[in-house]
Scaffold this motif. Sequence first.
Motif, short mmCIF file in Angstrom:
data_model
loop_
_atom_site.label_atom_id
_atom_site.label_comp_id
_atom_site.label_asym_id
_atom_site.label_seq_id
_atom_site.Cartn_x
_atom_site.Cartn_y
_atom_site.Cartn_z
N LEU A 248 5.77 -4.14 13.05
CA LEU A 248 6.20 -4.42 14.33
C LEU A 248 5.23 -4.84 15.34
N HIS A 249 4.10 -3.95 15.22
CA HIS A 249 2.99 -4.12 15.71
C HIS A 249 2.05 -5.38 15.69
N LYS A 250 2.55 -5.94 14.46
CA LYS A 250 1.59 -7.01 14.08
C LYS A 250 0.30 -6.51 13.64
N PHE A 251 0.16 -5.74 12.98
CA PHE A 251 -0.98 -5.16 12.46
C PHE A 251 -1.44 -5.97 11.18
N SER A 252 -2.71 -6.43 11.15
CA SER A 252 -3.01 -7.13 10.03
C SER A 252 -2.80 -6.79 8.62
N SER A 253 -3.02 -5.20 8.65
CA SER A 253 -2.99 -4.51 7.49
C SER A 253 -1.57 -4.65 6.91
N ALA A 254 -0.57 -4.75 7.58
CA ALA A 254 0.75 -4.81 7.33
C ALA A 254 1.38 -6.26 7.15
N SER A 255 1.27 -6.92 8.26
CA SER A 255 1.93 -8.35 8.37
C SER A 255 1.29 -9.26 7.49
N ASP A 256 0.00 -9.23 7.21
CA ASP A 256 -0.81 -10.15 6.34
C ASP A 256 -0.57 -9.88 4.85
N PHE A 257 -0.11 -8.60 4.56
CA PHE A 257 0.23 -8.34 3.10
C PHE A 257 1.64 -7.66 2.90
N ARG A 258 2.62 -8.31 3.63
CA ARG A 258 3.93 -7.53 3.59
C ARG A 258 4.46 -7.79 1.91
N GLU A 259 4.20 -8.71 1.17
CA GLU A 259 4.84 -8.85 -0.15
C GLU A 259 3.86 -8.15 -1.18
N GLU A 260 2.68 -7.53 -0.73
CA GLU A 260 1.97 -6.59 -1.59
C GLU A 260 2.05 -5.41 -1.32
N HIS A 261 2.69 -4.84 -0.50
CA HIS A 261 3.16 -3.64 0.12
C HIS A 261 4.25 -3.05 -0.95
N THR A 262 3.79 -2.39 -2.00
CA THR A 262 4.82 -2.10 -3.03
C THR A 262 4.81 -0.48 -3.31
N CYS A 263 5.90 -0.13 -3.90
CA CYS A 263 5.85 1.58 -4.24
C CYS A 263 6.71 1.64 -5.46
N VAL A 264 6.48 2.79 -6.04
CA VAL A 264 7.21 3.21 -7.48
C VAL A 264 8.29 3.89 -6.82
N LEU A 265 9.48 3.54 -7.75
CA LEU A 265 10.79 4.09 -7.43
C LEU A 265 11.39 4.59 -8.69
N ALA A 266 12.03 5.90 -8.73
CA ALA A 266 12.19 6.60 -9.92
C ALA A 266 13.40 5.50 -10.30
N GLY A 267 13.49 5.61 -11.88
CA GLY A 267 14.47 4.59 -12.45
C GLY A 267 14.41 3.14 -12.38
N VAL A 268 13.34 2.87 -11.60
CA VAL A 268 13.08 1.18 -11.55
C VAL A 268 11.74 0.91 -12.25
N LYS A 269 11.87 -0.03 -13.17
CA LYS A 269 10.46 -0.48 -13.97
C LYS A 269 9.66 -1.07 -12.87
N GLU A 270 10.24 -2.27 -12.50
CA GLU A 270 9.28 -2.94 -11.38
C GLU A 270 9.01 -2.36 -10.15
#
Length: 519
Positions: A248-270
């Motif tokens: 929301l603050h348009k920080f480059s670390s978040a807005s420029d890599f929106r699709e690459e910010h991923t996490c691991v969820l239990a029970g989900v392979k991808e």
Amino acid sequence: MREPCRYVSRRVVLTGRFLAVLPLALLISSLNVHGQFMAMPLNCRTACVCASNIVSCSQMNLTSVPVSLPSYTAVLDLSFNLISRLSADWTPVRLSRLHTLHLNHNGLTFLSSEAFIHVTQLRYLDLSSNGLRILEELIFEPLEHLQVLLLYNNHISQMDRTAFSGLFHLQKLYLSQNQISRFPVEVVKERGRLETLSLLDVSSNRIKALPLAELRALPAWIKNDLYVHRNPLPCSCELYRTLALWDLHKFSSASDFREEHTCVLAGVKERVAVLDLDRLHLNCSEVKLVKENAYLGQYLVLDCDTRQRGMRKRWALPDNVTVSRADKSAVELPGGNLQIGPLKAEDSGVYLCHATGDAYNETLHITVEVFNVTLGGGLESIKTAYTTLVGCLASVIMVLIYLYLTPCPCARCPGHQGLTPVSGTDDSLRSSTVSVCQMHEEAGGKKDGDKTDKNFLNRQQQQQQQHQTAFLGAKDLLEQNGRLNPIGEEEEWQGVNGARRRSDAESVSSVCSGTPMVV
């Protein structure tokens, strides 16, 4: 028989030559394996390119750093070679003017703890795309002027907490594409914090936990270039709230890599996109920018938290009013923040902070809402109610004191030096009043029965007045039973059996009523 002898003699000659060449071959092989022993003098004609204070020996298949480097060398490029070790004596002379050193793409696997003692003026050091695995303690401590350090695309898995100590001027640190499993919180927090650090890249590593509370507390100009994407982080709403707020603050670390910010969820392979956790998986609460709330009379400091450091800041009040020095209710502080107050209801609105820099401009919108109450409004109401209650209790106590602790008004009380009654009767004013009340009640109760002689009531009234005259002075005669009887006003009667005036009837009623009267 001569031919076999000739063959034997030729064989002996070949064997002798082979034995003579063998030590030289072994020496060459040894020197190739230990490249540091093959240090060759600098050759600016065939091996390197020298342009004033720049020495470039890139892509020359060097296995060691050339010796006899000029002391005036400012930029040294040794990239894309075969240098695997950087010992303490790679440059025997002090290169006090060297500020840029390129050692990327060399296959470096070893850095001596004293490798940089002769190049303490370095400001740019590129060690990327090598084979480094360990960063030992205080390894970069001599480089107190270093501003940019590139260590990405190595095999670093262990970092000592003091590895970056002493880098007082470091601004950018690249650690991406390694095997780091711990976030280096010491570079942004605690005692070893790098005060001038504005960029930290730890993306594409093996970090499984982030100190989110510490990261949220960092200034905006650090969070704007704090890259943590492509790490096996566990999914959580706290992680979502942190990255969503950065987005929301348009920080480059978040807005420029929106699709690459991923996490691991239990029970989900991808891996799951962190910014989708509010809709698809964990149903996290939506994150919105919170406006500043304040109350009447308060002072509020608005923070112009820009994404870059050292920017020039200028404020504008609601309706695009420029801040003036004559207006004491809005003061620009030395750090670029704005202090407003004491607040009034009309101070609500959007405040703008215009930040300008050499290569980047930014405008921050800060919404302020001033509630039309004071911060201590509820407390004041409680105080008022308490004061009212105490006043009521005090009034009740005073009434009770008057009713039950009033001094005896009769002349027969011990120690009383008042007037003596004119008549010899022993009835007091109180007893006379009670008797009048009783007779009045009896007379009222027999209204519908036999006609009672009203003269009896009149005679009782006259007796009462005689008793009161005996105990009251001339001034007291003006007030009887709480009513004003002006001097000179005579009691008027309508005949012997006639009714009394309305005012006297009310006076008797007031005497006989159960309501206390204050004299």
